[in-house]
Design a protein around this motif. Structure first.
Motif, short mmCIF file in Angstrom:
data_model
loop_
_atom_site.label_atom_id
_atom_site.label_comp_id
_atom_site.label_asym_id
_atom_site.label_seq_id
_atom_site.Cartn_x
_atom_site.Cartn_y
_atom_site.Cartn_z
N LEU A 79 0.85 -1.27 -0.11
CA LEU A 79 -0.13 -0.03 0.01
C LEU A 79 0.83 1.09 0.12
N GLU A 80 2.06 1.13 0.30
CA GLU A 80 2.99 2.44 0.16
C GLU A 80 3.25 2.68 -1.32
N THR A 81 3.42 4.13 -1.64
CA THR A 81 3.82 4.59 -2.81
C THR A 81 5.40 4.37 -3.09
N ARG A 82 6.12 4.05 -2.37
CA ARG A 82 7.58 4.15 -2.49
C ARG A 82 7.72 3.03 -3.39
N GLY A 83 8.53 3.18 -4.82
CA GLY A 83 8.92 1.91 -5.37
C GLY A 83 7.62 1.56 -6.16
N MET A 84 6.37 2.21 -6.05
CA MET A 84 5.27 1.55 -6.74
C MET A 84 5.32 1.73 -8.37
N GLY A 85 5.99 2.79 -8.95
CA GLY A 85 6.21 2.85 -10.27
C GLY A 85 7.09 1.74 -10.88
N THR A 86 8.10 1.55 -10.32
CA THR A 86 8.72 0.44 -10.79
C THR A 86 8.11 -0.96 -10.62
N ASP A 87 7.69 -1.20 -9.59
CA ASP A 87 7.02 -2.53 -9.31
C ASP A 87 5.90 -2.70 -10.48
N ARG A 156 17.22 -20.24 2.83
CA ARG A 156 16.00 -19.37 2.54
C ARG A 156 15.60 -19.17 1.26
N ASN A 157 16.72 -19.18 0.62
CA ASN A 157 16.70 -19.36 -1.25
C ASN A 157 15.92 -20.52 -1.50
N GLU A 158 16.51 -21.67 -1.16
CA GLU A 158 16.11 -23.06 -1.57
C GLU A 158 14.35 -23.10 -0.88
N ALA A 159 14.40 -22.81 0.18
CA ALA A 159 12.78 -22.72 0.64
C ALA A 159 12.05 -21.82 -0.55
N VAL A 160 12.34 -20.70 -0.98
CA VAL A 160 11.61 -19.71 -1.70
C VAL A 160 11.16 -20.31 -3.08
N ALA A 161 12.42 -21.04 -3.56
CA ALA A 161 12.29 -21.47 -4.91
C ALA A 161 11.16 -22.89 -4.85
N LEU A 162 11.53 -23.63 -3.97
CA LEU A 162 10.63 -24.94 -3.79
C LEU A 162 9.14 -24.45 -3.84
N ALA A 163 9.07 -23.26 -2.77
CA ALA A 163 7.53 -22.85 -2.69
C ALA A 163 7.18 -22.32 -3.96
N ILE A 164 7.82 -21.49 -4.73
CA ILE A 164 7.42 -21.14 -5.95
C ILE A 164 7.03 -22.16 -6.98
N ILE A 165 7.85 -23.17 -6.89
CA ILE A 165 7.60 -24.39 -7.81
C ILE A 165 6.20 -25.19 -7.40
N LEU A 208 8.16 -12.67 -9.08
CA LEU A 208 7.89 -11.36 -8.85
C LEU A 208 7.49 -11.21 -7.43
N TYR A 209 6.60 -12.00 -6.67
CA TYR A 209 6.11 -11.83 -5.35
C TYR A 209 7.18 -11.95 -4.57
N TRP A 210 8.30 -12.64 -4.68
CA TRP A 210 9.40 -12.63 -3.57
C TRP A 210 10.51 -11.50 -3.89
N THR A 211 10.49 -11.02 -4.93
CA THR A 211 11.56 -10.03 -5.37
C THR A 211 10.92 -8.49 -5.48
N ARG A 212 9.70 -8.48 -5.85
CA ARG A 212 9.40 -7.09 -5.96
C ARG A 212 7.86 -6.75 -5.20
N GLY A 213 7.38 -8.06 -4.76
CA GLY A 213 6.27 -7.76 -3.84
C GLY A 213 4.82 -8.22 -4.54
N PHE A 214 3.62 -8.15 -3.65
CA PHE A 214 2.41 -8.64 -4.15
C PHE A 214 1.90 -7.80 -5.10
N ARG A 215 2.16 -6.53 -5.07
CA ARG A 215 1.49 -5.73 -6.21
C ARG A 215 2.06 -5.99 -7.59
N SER A 216 3.21 -6.24 -7.79
CA SER A 216 3.94 -6.42 -8.91
C SER A 216 3.42 -7.70 -9.46
N ALA A 217 3.15 -8.85 -8.64
CA ALA A 217 2.88 -10.20 -9.20
C ALA A 217 1.35 -10.02 -9.67
N LEU A 218 0.64 -9.12 -8.81
CA LEU A 218 -0.89 -9.02 -9.20
C LEU A 218 -1.05 -8.30 -10.75
#
Length: 233
Positions: A79-87, A156-165, A208-218
């Motif tokens: 909900l923050e505007t910071r970085g929203m344009g890039t995301d 952490r990176n392995e957990a994230v990768a497996l979760a994405i898969i 995208l969800y893990w690197t840039r956030g929910f709004r970028s994935a949406l």
């Protein structure tokens, strides 16, 4: 008052209700076990029940688990505007590319597509993307990553990768019946469409969800659905 993410959580729950309402009114679901389709009033009540007993708890648990995963706190800043344009820009570019990859496989299925307005396509795409991202990214991907980290045998990176898969696999399973119902001329075309329109985008949205956030994935998911729908005409 004791919910740290009450602003984001409240916004997501309200948006989920609106999205479910649009989806249920557009294609009123059948009551399980009764073979009866709900009325418009029933669709409203069903959306309210699904929001109260599914979307609400799923969003709450997802946001709570995010706080427990190292380096995932920025994912709750949607909900923050910071970085929203890039995301939003990155999400739109990824989504458009994902949609364009799938369009070559629609050639044999375009005849069965119901023509509608661009506004209706946009509303439907946003609604479907929001519901899917809340369930498969905010909740499922986060929960799987958290569970794997509790196992203490993965990084952490392995957990994230497996979760994405895992979330991508679940998305393929959920979308498979509807995708096959489109009516592809060959099995190869159907497999190509599933791979390019469901599997690869799901992996991209999870990243995208893990690197840039929910709004970028949406935004990416919405853009992909819109491109596929518009190119199918």
């Amino acid at each position: 008052a004791r919910w740290p993410e009450w602003r984001l959580g409240t916004a997501l729950v309200a948006a989920s209700f609106a999205a479910l309402l649009v989806l249920f009114l557009a294609d009123r679901p059948m009551l399980w076990g009764l073979e009866m389709r709900v009325t418009p009033v029933g669709a409203v009540l069903l959306a309210a029940l699904a929001t109260t007993w599914i979307a609400g708890p799923v969003i709450t648990v997802g946001l709570v688990l995010l706080r427990k995963i190292p380096g995932a706190s920025k994912l709750t800043e949607s909900l923050e505007t910071r970085g929203m344009g890039t995301d939003l820009t990155v999400g739109a570019v990824v989504g458009i590319m994902a949609g364009l990859l799938a369009t070559p496989f629609l050639a044999g299925a375009a005849a069965g597509v119901v023509r509608t307005s661009a506004v209706a396509i946009t509303i439907a795409a946003v609604s479907q993307a929001l519901v899917t991202e809340v369930l498969l990214r905010l909740f499922l991907t986060t929960a799987v990553a958290w569970l794997l980290l509790q196992w203490h045998r993965v990084t952490r990176n392995e957990a994230v990768a497996l979760a994405i898969i895992v979330a991508a696999g679940v998305q393929v399973a959920l979308y498979l019946p509807g995708t096959l119902a489109i009516g592809f001329p060959t099995l190869l075309a159907a497999a190509g469409y599933i791979g390019t329109a469901v599997l690869l985008p799901a992996l991209a949205f999870g990243t995208l969800y893990w690197t840039r956030g929910f709004r970028s994935a949406l935004v990416a998911h919405t853009a992909a659905l819109m491109v596929v729908a518009l190119m199918a005409f």
